[in-house]
Enzyme design. Structure first.
Site, PDB file in Angstrom:
ATOM      1  N   CYS A 107       0.863  -1.189   0.000  1.00 40.53           N
ATOM      2  CA  CYS A 107       0.000   0.000   0.000  1.00 40.53           C
ATOM      3  C   CYS A 107       0.899   1.238   0.000  1.00 40.53           C
ATOM      4  O   CYS A 107       2.067   1.149  -0.432  1.00 40.53           O
ATOM      5  CB  CYS A 107      -0.972  -0.024   1.181  1.00 40.53           C
ATOM      6  SG  CYS A 107      -0.190  -0.050   2.810  1.00 40.53           S
ATOM      7  N   ASN A 139       2.280   1.434   4.347  1.00 42.20           N
ATOM      8  CA  ASN A 139       2.575   0.131   4.995  1.00 42.20           C
ATOM      9  C   ASN A 139       2.258   0.149   6.492  1.00 42.20           C
ATOM     10  O   ASN A 139       2.914  -0.529   7.289  1.00 42.20           O
ATOM     11  CB  ASN A 139       4.036  -0.294   4.742  1.00 42.20           C
ATOM     12  CG  ASN A 139       4.345  -1.752   5.093  1.00 42.20           C
ATOM     13  OD1 ASN A 139       5.456  -2.069   5.483  1.00 42.20           O
ATOM     14  ND2 ASN A 139       3.394  -2.634   4.963  1.00 42.20           N
ATOM     15  N   CYS A 162      -1.490   0.723   7.367  1.00 40.46           N
ATOM     16  CA  CYS A 162      -2.930   0.456   7.512  1.00 40.46           C
ATOM     17  C   CYS A 162      -3.352  -0.783   6.717  1.00 40.46           C
ATOM     18  O   CYS A 162      -3.656  -1.824   7.290  1.00 40.46           O
ATOM     19  CB  CYS A 162      -3.758   1.655   7.069  1.00 40.46           C
ATOM     20  SG  CYS A 162      -3.522   3.106   8.129  1.00 40.46           S
ATOM     21  N   ARG A 163      -3.365  -0.696   5.395  1.00 44.60           N
ATOM     22  CA  ARG A 163      -3.955  -1.774   4.594  1.00 44.60           C
ATOM     23  C   ARG A 163      -3.036  -2.985   4.408  1.00 44.60           C
ATOM     24  O   ARG A 163      -3.452  -4.119   4.658  1.00 44.60           O
ATOM     25  CB  ARG A 163      -4.386  -1.230   3.227  1.00 44.60           C
ATOM     26  CG  ARG A 163      -5.522  -0.228   3.316  1.00 44.60           C
ATOM     27  CD  ARG A 163      -5.679   0.570   2.036  1.00 44.60           C
ATOM     28  NE  ARG A 163      -4.542   1.465   1.818  1.00 44.60           N
ATOM     29  CZ  ARG A 163      -4.348   2.196   0.743  1.00 44.60           C
ATOM     30  NH1 ARG A 163      -5.223   2.125  -0.247  1.00 44.60           N
ATOM     31  NH2 ARG A 163      -3.301   2.986   0.632  1.00 44.60           N
ATOM     32  N   SER A 164      -1.800  -2.766   3.945  1.00 48.91           N
ATOM     33  CA  SER A 164      -0.987  -3.946   3.579  1.00 48.91           C
ATOM     34  C   SER A 164      -0.534  -4.791   4.781  1.00 48.91           C
ATOM     35  O   SER A 164      -0.516  -6.023   4.658  1.00 48.91           O
ATOM     36  CB  SER A 164       0.187  -3.562   2.677  1.00 48.91           C
ATOM     37  OG  SER A 164       1.074  -2.684   3.313  1.00 48.91           O
ATOM     38  N   ASP A 190      -8.193   3.853   1.181  1.00 49.31           N
ATOM     39  CA  ASP A 190      -7.213   4.220   2.208  1.00 49.31           C
ATOM     40  C   ASP A 190      -7.956   4.775   3.430  1.00 49.31           C
ATOM     41  O   ASP A 190      -8.629   5.800   3.331  1.00 49.31           O
ATOM     42  CB  ASP A 190      -6.294   5.294   1.590  1.00 49.31           C
ATOM     43  CG  ASP A 190      -5.245   5.786   2.550  1.00 49.31           C
ATOM     44  OD1 ASP A 190      -5.273   5.381   3.727  1.00 49.31           O
ATOM     45  OD2 ASP A 190      -4.401   6.575   2.113  1.00 49.31           O
TER      46      ASP A 190
HETATM   47  P1  4NP Z   1      -1.785   2.776   4.096  1.00 49.04           P
HETATM   48  O1  4NP Z   1      -2.439   4.113   4.683  1.00 49.04           O
HETATM   49  O2  4NP Z   1      -1.237   3.121   2.736  1.00 49.04           O
HETATM   50  O3  4NP Z   1      -2.944   1.829   4.008  1.00 49.04           O
HETATM   51  O4  4NP Z   1      -0.720   2.340   5.077  1.00 49.04           O
HETATM   52  C1  4NP Z   1      -1.738   5.322   4.802  1.00 49.04           C
HETATM   53  C2  4NP Z   1      -0.901   5.533   5.872  1.00 49.04           C
HETATM   54  C3  4NP Z   1      -0.239   6.739   6.005  1.00 49.04           C
HETATM   55  C4  4NP Z   1      -0.417   7.736   5.063  1.00 49.04           C
HETATM   56  C5  4NP Z   1      -1.251   7.510   3.982  1.00 49.04           C
HETATM   57  C6  4NP Z   1      -1.907   6.294   3.846  1.00 49.04           C
HETATM   58  N1  4NP Z   1       0.245   8.981   5.224  1.00 49.04           N
HETATM   59  O5  4NP Z   1      -0.016   9.883   4.402  1.00 49.04           O
HETATM   60  O6  4NP Z   1       1.046   9.145   6.140  1.00 49.04           O
END
Ligand code: 4NP
Length: 159
Positions: free
Chosen positions: A8, A11, A13-15, A126
């Site tokens: 994602c 790294n 939240c989702r992955s 997201d």
């Molecule tokens: P992820 O979510 O891609 O599912 O881990 C996010 C985590 C952090 C951020 C964006 C998306 N960020 O902008 O810090």
């Protein structure tokens, strides 16, 4: 051995959740030892951090899962180390493909294409700027998608 990398943006939240749920399915089917599973982010914002508290709390609440993965960045060499690279949305997919070496071996797919209930959707949304319900929705979506993806690749790899 079959290797799978979930990717994602951050790294956190989702992955890492997809990784933990995929491993849960492997454990339940008693085929964990046939797989190498990891996750990564295309961005470097959260390197070395544990998954977001909201992701970890939801995983604990719904499936009693402890997520211990620490964020790492996706790298071109991952194209030689993983049979499958699973992107959470199209933006992740584009970022992944920008690093693709000419002789890459991985098959790159979109996680949401394995949703058993909805077709024509590309993204695991997201949840980072969202509410608790968004984390819950992503959790159930990934529970379904990771299971269907496992069924597909277990068939492709004769397991
Ligand atoms: P992820 O979510 O891609 O599912 O881990 C996010 C985590 C952090 C951020 C964006 C998306 N960020 O902008 O810090």
């Amino acid at each position: 051995m079959t290797s799978v990398l979930f990717v994602c943006l951050g790294n956190i939240c989702r992955s890492p959740l997809a990784e933990a749920l995929f491993i849960k399915h492997l454990d339940e089917l008693k085929i964990r030892s046939n797989f190498i599973v990891d996750s990564a982010g295309t961005a470097s914002f959260h390197l070395g951090e544990l998954a977001d508290n909201r992701t970890r709390q939801m995983a604990k609440k719904i499936h009693n899962l402890n997520i211990t993965h620490k964020a790492r960045q996706f790298k071109a060499n991952d194209f030689f180390e993983f049979d499958y690279i699973v992107a959470m949305d199209k933006s992740n997919l584009q970022n992944i493909l920008k690093l693709k070496p000419i002789n890459a071996i991985s098959k790159v797919v979109l996680m949401r294409h394995y949703d058993s209930m909805i077709q024509n959707e590309d993204a695991i949304p997201d949840p980072y700027h969202g509410k608790e319900e968004d984390f819950e929705e992503v959790h159930y979506m990934l529970t379904d998608c990771t299971f269907n993806f496992l069924k597909k690749i277990a068939f492709e790899t004769n397991q």
